[in-house]
Write a protein that holds these residues in place. Structure first.
Motif, PDB file in Angstrom:
ATOM      1  N   THR A  98      -4.178   6.354  -5.693  1.00  0.00           N
ATOM      2  CA  THR A  98      -5.283   5.506  -5.213  1.00  0.00           C
ATOM      3  C   THR A  98      -5.503   4.207  -5.989  1.00  0.00           C
ATOM      4  OG1 THR A  98      -6.803   6.916  -6.467  1.00  0.00           O
ATOM      5  CG2 THR A  98      -6.550   7.381  -4.108  1.00  0.00           C
ATOM      6  N   PRO A  99      -4.962   3.995  -7.202  1.00  0.00           N
ATOM      7  CA  PRO A  99      -5.146   2.677  -7.818  1.00  0.00           C
ATOM      8  C   PRO A  99      -4.707   1.532  -6.917  1.00  0.00           C
ATOM      9  CG  PRO A  99      -4.328   4.192  -9.463  1.00  0.00           C
ATOM     10  CD  PRO A  99      -4.314   4.929  -8.150  1.00  0.00           C
ATOM     11  N   PHE A 138      -3.575   5.904 -15.086  1.00  0.00           N
ATOM     12  CA  PHE A 138      -4.386   5.798 -13.873  1.00  0.00           C
ATOM     13  C   PHE A 138      -5.411   4.668 -13.970  1.00  0.00           C
ATOM     14  CE2 PHE A 138      -7.941   6.805 -11.107  1.00  0.00           C
ATOM     15  CZ  PHE A 138      -7.305   7.111  -9.921  1.00  0.00           C
ATOM     16  N   LEU A 139      -6.288   4.715 -14.963  1.00  0.00           N
ATOM     17  CA  LEU A 139      -7.333   3.699 -15.086  1.00  0.00           C
ATOM     18  C   LEU A 139      -6.757   2.335 -15.423  1.00  0.00           C
ATOM     19  CD1 LEU A 139     -10.233   5.565 -16.930  1.00  0.00           C
ATOM     20  CD2 LEU A 139     -10.287   4.599 -14.640  1.00  0.00           C
ATOM     21  N   ALA A 140      -5.739   2.306 -16.279  1.00  0.00           N
ATOM     22  CA  ALA A 140      -5.144   1.021 -16.672  1.00  0.00           C
ATOM     23  C   ALA A 140      -4.548   0.314 -15.461  1.00  0.00           C
ATOM     24  CB  ALA A 140      -4.083   1.243 -17.754  1.00  0.00           C
ATOM     25  N   VAL A 141      -3.750   1.046 -14.687  1.00  0.00           N
ATOM     26  CA  VAL A 141      -3.122   0.461 -13.498  1.00  0.00           C
ATOM     27  C   VAL A 141      -4.187   0.029 -12.491  1.00  0.00           C
ATOM     28  CG1 VAL A 141      -1.667   0.951 -11.487  1.00  0.00           C
ATOM     29  CG2 VAL A 141      -0.956   1.702 -13.773  1.00  0.00           C
ATOM     30  N   ALA A 142      -5.181   0.872 -12.275  1.00  0.00           N
ATOM     31  CA  ALA A 142      -6.230   0.567 -11.306  1.00  0.00           C
ATOM     32  C   ALA A 142      -7.000  -0.691 -11.697  1.00  0.00           C
ATOM     33  CB  ALA A 142      -7.177   1.755 -11.161  1.00  0.00           C
ATOM     34  N   LEU A 143      -7.372  -0.790 -12.972  1.00  0.00           N
ATOM     35  CA  LEU A 143      -8.145  -1.941 -13.424  1.00  0.00           C
ATOM     36  C   LEU A 143      -7.319  -3.232 -13.345  1.00  0.00           C
ATOM     37  CD1 LEU A 143     -10.031  -0.393 -16.471  1.00  0.00           C
ATOM     38  CD2 LEU A 143     -11.026  -1.102 -14.282  1.00  0.00           C
ATOM     39  N   ILE A 144      -6.052  -3.169 -13.713  1.00  0.00           N
ATOM     40  CA  ILE A 144      -5.186  -4.354 -13.645  1.00  0.00           C
ATOM     41  C   ILE A 144      -5.013  -4.813 -12.201  1.00  0.00           C
ATOM     42  CG2 ILE A 144      -2.827  -5.170 -13.984  1.00  0.00           C
ATOM     43  CD1 ILE A 144      -2.728  -3.408 -16.499  1.00  0.00           C
ATOM     44  N   THR A 175       0.836  -1.207   0.000  1.00  0.00           N
ATOM     45  CA  THR A 175       0.000   0.000   0.000  1.00  0.00           C
ATOM     46  C   THR A 175       0.868   1.253   0.000  1.00  0.00           C
ATOM     47  OG1 THR A 175      -0.140   0.003   2.429  1.00  0.00           O
ATOM     48  CG2 THR A 175      -1.878  -1.166   1.218  1.00  0.00           C
ATOM     49  N   GLY A 176       2.162   1.077   0.273  1.00  0.00           N
ATOM     50  CA  GLY A 176       3.077   2.219   0.244  1.00  0.00           C
ATOM     51  C   GLY A 176       3.170   2.887  -1.115  1.00  0.00           C
ATOM     52  N   PHE A 177       2.771   2.160  -2.189  1.00  0.00           N
ATOM     53  CA  PHE A 177       2.784   2.778  -3.519  1.00  0.00           C
ATOM     54  C   PHE A 177       1.809   3.949  -3.592  1.00  0.00           C
ATOM     55  CE2 PHE A 177       4.470  -1.453  -4.677  1.00  0.00           C
ATOM     56  CZ  PHE A 177       5.615  -1.040  -5.354  1.00  0.00           C
ATOM     57  N   TYR A 178       0.827   3.938  -2.705  1.00  0.00           N
ATOM     58  CA  TYR A 178      -0.107   5.071  -2.629  1.00  0.00           C
ATOM     59  C   TYR A 178       0.636   6.364  -2.304  1.00  0.00           C
ATOM     60  CZ  TYR A 178      -3.442   8.158  -0.229  1.00  0.00           C
ATOM     61  OH  TYR A 178      -4.174   9.244   0.200  1.00  0.00           O
ATOM     62  N   LEU A 179       1.717   6.262  -1.551  1.00  0.00           N
ATOM     63  CA  LEU A 179       2.458   7.445  -1.102  1.00  0.00           C
ATOM     64  C   LEU A 179       3.481   7.941  -2.121  1.00  0.00           C
ATOM     65  CD1 LEU A 179       3.131   6.281   2.574  1.00  0.00           C
ATOM     66  CD2 LEU A 179       1.319   7.808   1.772  1.00  0.00           C
TER      67      LEU A 179
END
Length: 367
Positions: free
Chosen positions: A89-90, A135-141, A24-28
Motif C-alpha cells: 500500500t505505500p 514500509f514507513l520509509a517507502v510510504a513517506l518518500i 500502481t502495479g507495485f502494489y501487487l
C-alpha cells in the motif's frame, strides 16, 4: 491525414494522463512474490481494493472540487484497509498524496497531508506493518514526492488554462477589430454613393412629375452609373478583405493602371511588415490608385513605397496641374486610416498633386 493526426494527439494526451497508473502495479508485487502466503480470499480482497482504488482515482483527477474530498477520503480508506492484508500500500498512499497536491489549495493541502500521515501511521501500527523497516520509509518518500508532483501539475494546468483564456480573449478582440474595420470600409464605400443615388432618384422623380422627362432620364442614367460604380467598389473591397498582402496588391494595382494607359513609375522597397500596418497600407494605396484612375488628367504618375526601421513611407504623385484641393471621401478615408495607427497623411496641390503618408512601425510589432 488530419483525422489520423488528431487521433494520434488525442491518444498521446490520454496516455500522459493515465499512463502513470502503471506504477500502481507495485502494489501487487507482494502478492506475486509471496503468492503462497495468501489465501484465495485474501488475494481476492486485495485485488478488489486495487480495482476500487483505480476507479476512484480516475474519478478524482477528473472531478470538480465539490466532490474531491469525498473521493479523497474514500481513497484513503481503501489504503488504510488494504494495509491489513498486504505491504504494497505505500504505492497507493503515494497516489493519494498526488490527488491532494493536484486538487487542493494551500490551506486544504495542509489538512490533506495531515490526514495522509495519520492514516499511514495508524494503519502501519494497527496492522503490524510498522515492524517492516521499509514500509514507513517507502510510504513517506513516495507521498512527499508525489505530493510535490501533484502541486507542480496543478500549477502547470492552471498556467495552461490562463494561457488559453488569454488566447481566447485575443481572438475575440481581433475579431471585434476586424468587424469594425470591415464596417468602416463598407461605410466609406457605400455611404457617399448611396446618398448620391438617393438624392438623384428623388430629383428624377420630381423632374418626372414636372414633365421634364429629358432631365429626369439624365438623372436616372447617372443613378445607373453610380450603381455600377458602387458595385465595382464593393467587389474590390471584398477582394481586398480576402487578400491584403501589400506586394501582391501593388502588383495588381500597377497592372490595373497600365491597362488604363497610365505612364506609371513604381518604386517599392519592402521587407517584413506587421499585419496591421500592411493591411492599412494596402487599403491606402488601393484608394490612391482609385483616385488616380478617376481624377488624373495626364495619366502620368509615380508611386513610391519605402520602409525604414521605424516607418513605412508612401508617396503618390500625379503629374497634372492641381488647382484648389477639395478632400472628398477618398482622401479623408486615407487620412483616417493612417490615423488609426498614429500615422499621418498630407496632401499638397500645385503644379502636381502629392500625397505623403507616414505609418509608424514599432519594434514590438515585428516580434
Amino acid at each position: 491525414m488530419s483525422s489520423q493526426s488528431s487521433f494520434s494527439q488525442q491518444t498521446d494526451k490520454t496516455f500522459w494522463k493515465y499512463g502513470h497508473l502503471i506504477f500502481t502495479g507495485f502494489y501487487l508485487l507482494p502478492l506475486i512474490i509471496n503468492f503462497d502466503q495468501f489465501t484465495k480470499s485474501q488475494m481476492g480482497l486485495c485485488l478488489a481494493f486495487y480495482i476500487a482504488f483505480i476507479i476512484l482515482y480516475v474519478k478524482a483527477i477528473n472531478c470538480d472540487n465539490t466532490k474531491i474530498t469525498t473521493l479523497f477520503l474514500a481513497l484513503l480508506a481503501i489504503c488504510f484497509s488494504a494495509t491489513f492484508f498486504t505491504s504494497g500500500t505505500p504505492t497507493l498512499y503515494g497516489f493519494v498524496a498526488y490527488v491532494a497536491g493536484y486538487s487542493y489549495n494551500l490551506k486544504q493541502r495542509f489538512y490533506a497531508a495531515l490526514a495522509i500521515v495519520v492514516a499511514l501511521f495508524s494503519s502501519s501500527y494497527l496492522s503490524d506493518m510498522g515492524k517492516l523497516q521499509y514500509f514507513l520509509a517507502v510510504a513517506l518518500i513516495l507521498c512527499a514526492a508525489l505530493f510535490s508532483y501533484g502541486i507542480a501539475a496543478k500549477r502547470e494546468r492552471d498556467h495552461k488554462k490562463r494561457e488559453q483564456e488569454s488566447a481566447n480573449q485575443l481572438e475575440q478582440l481581433a475579431a471585434i477589430a476586424e468587424r469594425e474595420r470591415i464596417a468602416r470600409d463598407l461605410h466609406d464605400i457605400l455611404g457617399h454613393s448611396l446618398s448620391s443615388i438617393a438624392l438623384k432618384a428623388e430629383l428624377a422623380n420630381k423632374l418626372n412629375q414636372g414633365e421634364r422627362y429629358e432631365q429626369a432620364n439624365n438623372e436616372i442614367a447617372q443613378v445607373a452609373d453610380l450603381a455600377r460604380q458602387l458595385l465595382s467598389d464593393v467587389r474590390s473591397a471584398v477582394s481586398d478583405l480576402k487578400e491584403l498582402n501589400l506586394v501582391s496588391q501593388v502588383a495588381q494595382l500597377k497592372q490595373r493602371l497600365l491597362e488604363q494607359d497610365f505612364n506609371i513609375t513604381f518604386n517599392v522597397e519592402l521587407s517584413v511588415l506587421p499585419a496591421k500596418v500592411e493591411g492599412i497600407a494596402s487599403l491606402i494605396i488601393k484608394e490612391s490608385v482609385t483616385n488616380l484612375l478617376r481624377h488624373s488628367s495626364t495619366k502620368n504618375s509615380a508611386i513610391t513605397i519605402k520602409q525604414t526601421s521605424q516607418q513605412l513611407l508612401i508617396e503618390v504623385i500625379d503629374n497634372a496641374p492641381c488647382g484648389r484641393l477639395e478632400a472628398g471621401n477618398g482622401l479623408n478615408g486615407i487620412k483616417e486610416r493612417a490615423e488609426q495607427i498614429q500615422g499621418s497623411a498630407t496632401f499638397t496641390c500645385g503644379e502636381q498633386f502629392t500625397l505623403n503618408v507616414v505609418l509608424p512601425i514599432s519594434s514590438e510589432d515585428l516580434q
